[in-house]
Design a protein around this motif. Structure first.
Motif, PDB file in Angstrom:
ATOM      1  N   PRO A  30     -10.528  38.174  -8.621  1.00  0.00           N
ATOM      2  CA  PRO A  30     -10.817  36.741  -8.728  1.00  0.00           C
ATOM      3  C   PRO A  30      -9.876  35.973  -7.798  1.00  0.00           C
ATOM      4  N   LYS A  31     -10.339  34.827  -7.346  1.00  0.00           N
ATOM      5  CA  LYS A  31      -9.558  34.079  -6.354  1.00  0.00           C
ATOM      6  C   LYS A  31      -8.158  33.740  -6.855  1.00  0.00           C
ATOM      7  N   LYS A  32      -8.031  33.304  -8.104  1.00  0.00           N
ATOM      8  CA  LYS A  32      -6.721  32.908  -8.617  1.00  0.00           C
ATOM      9  C   LYS A  32      -5.720  34.052  -8.558  1.00  0.00           C
ATOM     10  N   ALA A  33      -6.163  35.254  -8.918  1.00  0.00           N
ATOM     11  CA  ALA A  33      -5.259  36.405  -8.891  1.00  0.00           C
ATOM     12  C   ALA A  33      -4.765  36.679  -7.478  1.00  0.00           C
ATOM     13  N   LEU A  34      -5.656  36.545  -6.511  1.00  0.00           N
ATOM     14  CA  LEU A  34      -5.265  36.763  -5.118  1.00  0.00           C
ATOM     15  C   LEU A  34      -4.240  35.729  -4.651  1.00  0.00           C
ATOM     16  N   ILE A  35      -4.454  34.476  -5.028  1.00  0.00           N
ATOM     17  CA  ILE A  35      -3.511  33.425  -4.619  1.00  0.00           C
ATOM     18  C   ILE A  35      -2.134  33.683  -5.229  1.00  0.00           C
ATOM     19  N   ASP A  36      -2.099  34.093  -6.506  1.00  0.00           N
ATOM     20  CA  ASP A  36      -0.816  34.413  -7.139  1.00  0.00           C
ATOM     21  C   ASP A  36      -0.149  35.608  -6.457  1.00  0.00           C
ATOM     22  N   PHE A  37      -0.946  36.605  -6.104  1.00  0.00           N
ATOM     23  CA  PHE A  37      -0.458  37.786  -5.393  1.00  0.00           C
ATOM     24  C   PHE A  37       0.202  37.372  -4.082  1.00  0.00           C
ATOM     25  N   TYR A  38      -0.461  36.499  -3.350  1.00  0.00           N
ATOM     26  CA  TYR A  38      -0.015  36.074  -2.014  1.00  0.00           C
ATOM     27  C   TYR A  38       1.261  35.235  -2.087  1.00  0.00           C
ATOM     28  N   LYS A  39       1.414  34.473  -3.168  1.00  0.00           N
ATOM     29  CA  LYS A  39       2.569  33.586  -3.308  1.00  0.00           C
ATOM     30  C   LYS A  39       3.881  34.349  -3.431  1.00  0.00           C
ATOM     31  N   CYS A  40       3.815  35.630  -3.754  1.00  0.00           N
ATOM     32  CA  CYS A  40       5.051  36.413  -3.931  1.00  0.00           C
ATOM     33  C   CYS A  40       5.897  36.449  -2.659  1.00  0.00           C
ATOM     34  N   ASN A  41       5.224  36.514  -1.513  1.00  0.00           N
ATOM     35  CA  ASN A  41       5.912  36.564  -0.213  1.00  0.00           C
ATOM     36  C   ASN A  41       6.746  37.826  -0.007  1.00  0.00           C
ATOM     37  N   SER A  42       6.699  38.740  -0.965  1.00  0.00           N
ATOM     38  CA  SER A  42       7.386  40.017  -0.820  1.00  0.00           C
ATOM     39  C   SER A  42       6.747  40.998  -1.787  1.00  0.00           C
ATOM     40  N   LYS A  43       6.940  42.279  -1.528  1.00  0.00           N
ATOM     41  CA  LYS A  43       6.419  43.280  -2.442  1.00  0.00           C
ATOM     42  C   LYS A  43       7.252  43.292  -3.722  1.00  0.00           C
ATOM     43  N   THR A  44       6.580  43.532  -4.840  1.00  0.00           N
ATOM     44  CA  THR A  44       7.297  43.639  -6.103  1.00  0.00           C
ATOM     45  C   THR A  44       7.968  45.011  -6.198  1.00  0.00           C
ATOM     46  N   PHE A  45       8.825  45.174  -7.203  1.00  0.00           N
ATOM     47  CA  PHE A  45       9.694  46.348  -7.294  1.00  0.00           C
ATOM     48  C   PHE A  45       8.912  47.664  -7.295  1.00  0.00           C
ATOM     49  N   LEU A  46       7.980  47.822  -8.227  1.00  0.00           N
ATOM     50  CA  LEU A  46       7.234  49.076  -8.320  1.00  0.00           C
ATOM     51  C   LEU A  46       6.258  49.236  -7.162  1.00  0.00           C
ATOM     52  N   GLU A  47       5.646  48.141  -6.752  1.00  0.00           N
ATOM     53  CA  GLU A  47       4.750  48.184  -5.592  1.00  0.00           C
ATOM     54  C   GLU A  47       5.472  48.723  -4.369  1.00  0.00           C
ATOM     55  N   ASN A  48       6.688  48.279  -4.165  1.00  0.00           N
ATOM     56  CA  ASN A  48       7.453  48.692  -2.999  1.00  0.00           C
ATOM     57  C   ASN A  48       7.819  50.177  -3.058  1.00  0.00           C
ATOM     58  N   ILE A  49       8.185  50.661  -4.245  1.00  0.00           N
ATOM     59  CA  ILE A  49       8.555  52.071  -4.390  1.00  0.00           C
ATOM     60  C   ILE A  49       7.349  52.979  -4.184  1.00  0.00           C
ATOM     61  N   GLU A  50       6.238  52.643  -4.841  1.00  0.00           N
ATOM     62  CA  GLU A  50       5.051  53.503  -4.818  1.00  0.00           C
ATOM     63  C   GLU A  50       4.187  53.270  -3.573  1.00  0.00           C
ATOM     64  N   ASP A  51       4.314  52.109  -2.952  1.00  0.00           N
ATOM     65  CA  ASP A  51       3.425  51.690  -1.860  1.00  0.00           C
ATOM     66  C   ASP A  51       1.976  51.664  -2.357  1.00  0.00           C
ATOM     67  N   ILE A  52       1.798  51.038  -3.529  1.00  0.00           N
ATOM     68  CA  ILE A  52       0.475  50.855  -4.136  1.00  0.00           C
ATOM     69  C   ILE A  52       0.345  49.374  -4.510  1.00  0.00           C
ATOM     70  N   GLU A  53      -0.568  48.682  -3.845  1.00  0.00           N
ATOM     71  CA  GLU A  53      -0.656  47.224  -3.970  1.00  0.00           C
ATOM     72  C   GLU A  53      -1.084  46.756  -5.349  1.00  0.00           C
ATOM     73  N   ILE A  54      -1.926  47.522  -6.025  1.00  0.00           N
ATOM     74  CA  ILE A  54      -2.443  47.093  -7.330  1.00  0.00           C
ATOM     75  C   ILE A  54      -1.313  46.904  -8.332  1.00  0.00           C
ATOM     76  N   LEU A  55      -0.185  47.578  -8.105  1.00  0.00           N
ATOM     77  CA  LEU A  55       0.945  47.453  -9.028  1.00  0.00           C
ATOM     78  C   LEU A  55       1.519  46.034  -9.025  1.00  0.00           C
ATOM     79  N   ARG A  56       1.371  45.316  -7.922  1.00  0.00           N
ATOM     80  CA  ARG A  56       1.885  43.946  -7.901  1.00  0.00           C
ATOM     81  C   ARG A  56       1.187  43.099  -8.959  1.00  0.00           C
TER      82      ARG A  56
END
Length: 244
Positions: free
Chosen positions: A180-206
């Motif tokens: 959904p659009k809202k989830a994508l906008i929230d995802f984009y606002k992070c401006n950096s990878k989240t902790f687990l996303e960065n370790i695993e290199d799996i975007e869905i974890l964000r």
């Protein structure tokens, strides 16, 4: 009816397989083969390739593929989709990875059908793992989820595990999503990878780390994602056997 677009993120700067979208597979590029699978399920007017590279722009235009130029600052393919979401106004964005030349069109149809019944959920696909080799592979994300299908975790490691280290039963991610659009906008606002996303290199974890629920849908397991050169050989063997 919910409005949606089908998007295919693609970039040349892949670390594991440089120039991946343009890799030739029996006379067609990887991105062209992925696109051709997608349009078996959906009107081509609803399909967009998203890229940060003029070479891919030209490659797609020469083949009549709708393509949109995004910035080079996107951290991930999902950030690229989110940037496109900021430019447009669809309820949902169906994301098919650009390295899925064997994507079953029926998988896309299943996701789209569920979008109509969804109340703002993120959707992703899974399939059962048949081979222990795939269970051990670090290029294949494994998924574990609740009985109702909500994602608990996703990892490149061999999960679920046991104290004997044996392969019993496991599931892999199938790389088609609905955001959904809202989830994508929230995802984009992070401006950096989240902790687990960065370790695993799996975007869905964000999304999980941001507190979103992700519902996993059972899809066919015949897709082969192209992450490393060896995967190209697997795709060629499959296509040769199917007389494509």
């Amino acid at each position: 009816m919910k409005s949606y677009a089908v998007v295919i993120p693609a970039r040349l700067a892949s670390t594991r397989l440089p120039n991946k979208p343009l890799v030739d597979i029996l006379g067609k590029s990887l991105i062209e083969r992925t696109y051709n699978q997608v349009i078996q399920a959906i009107d081509p007017n609803k399909v967009y390739v998203l890229t940060d590279d003029e070479i891919i722009i030209n490659h797609c235009k020469e083949r009549g593929i709708q393509v949109v130029l995004t910035s080079k600052n996107c951290l991930t393919g999902t950030d690229r989709v989110a940037e496109f979401a900021e430019m447009t106004n669809f309820d949902y964005y169906i994301n098919v990875q650009g390295d899925e030349p064997l994507m079953n069109p029926n998988n896309i149809e299943i996701i789209i059908e569920q979008v109509e019944n969804s109340d703002g959920e993120i959707l992703n696909g899974y399939a059962e793992i048949d081979l222990e080799e795939d269970f051990r592979s670090l290029t294949i994300p494994k998924v574990v989820f609740r009985p109702d299908g909500r994602l608990l975790y996703m990892s490149r490691s061999a999960i679920p595990g046991n104290k004997n280290g044996e392969f019993t039963k496991a599931f892999k991610q199938v790389c088609v999503y609905a955001f959904p659009k809202k989830a994508l906008i929230d995802f984009y606002k992070c401006n950096s990878k989240t902790f687990l996303e960065n370790i695993e290199d799996i975007e869905i974890l964000r999304f999980l780390e941001l507190g979103y629920e992700v519902r996993m849908l059972k899809l066919s397991k015949d897709s082969i994602a192209v992450d490393v050169p060896e995967d190209i050989e697997k795709v060629i063997i499959h296509l040769s056997q199917s007389n494509d």
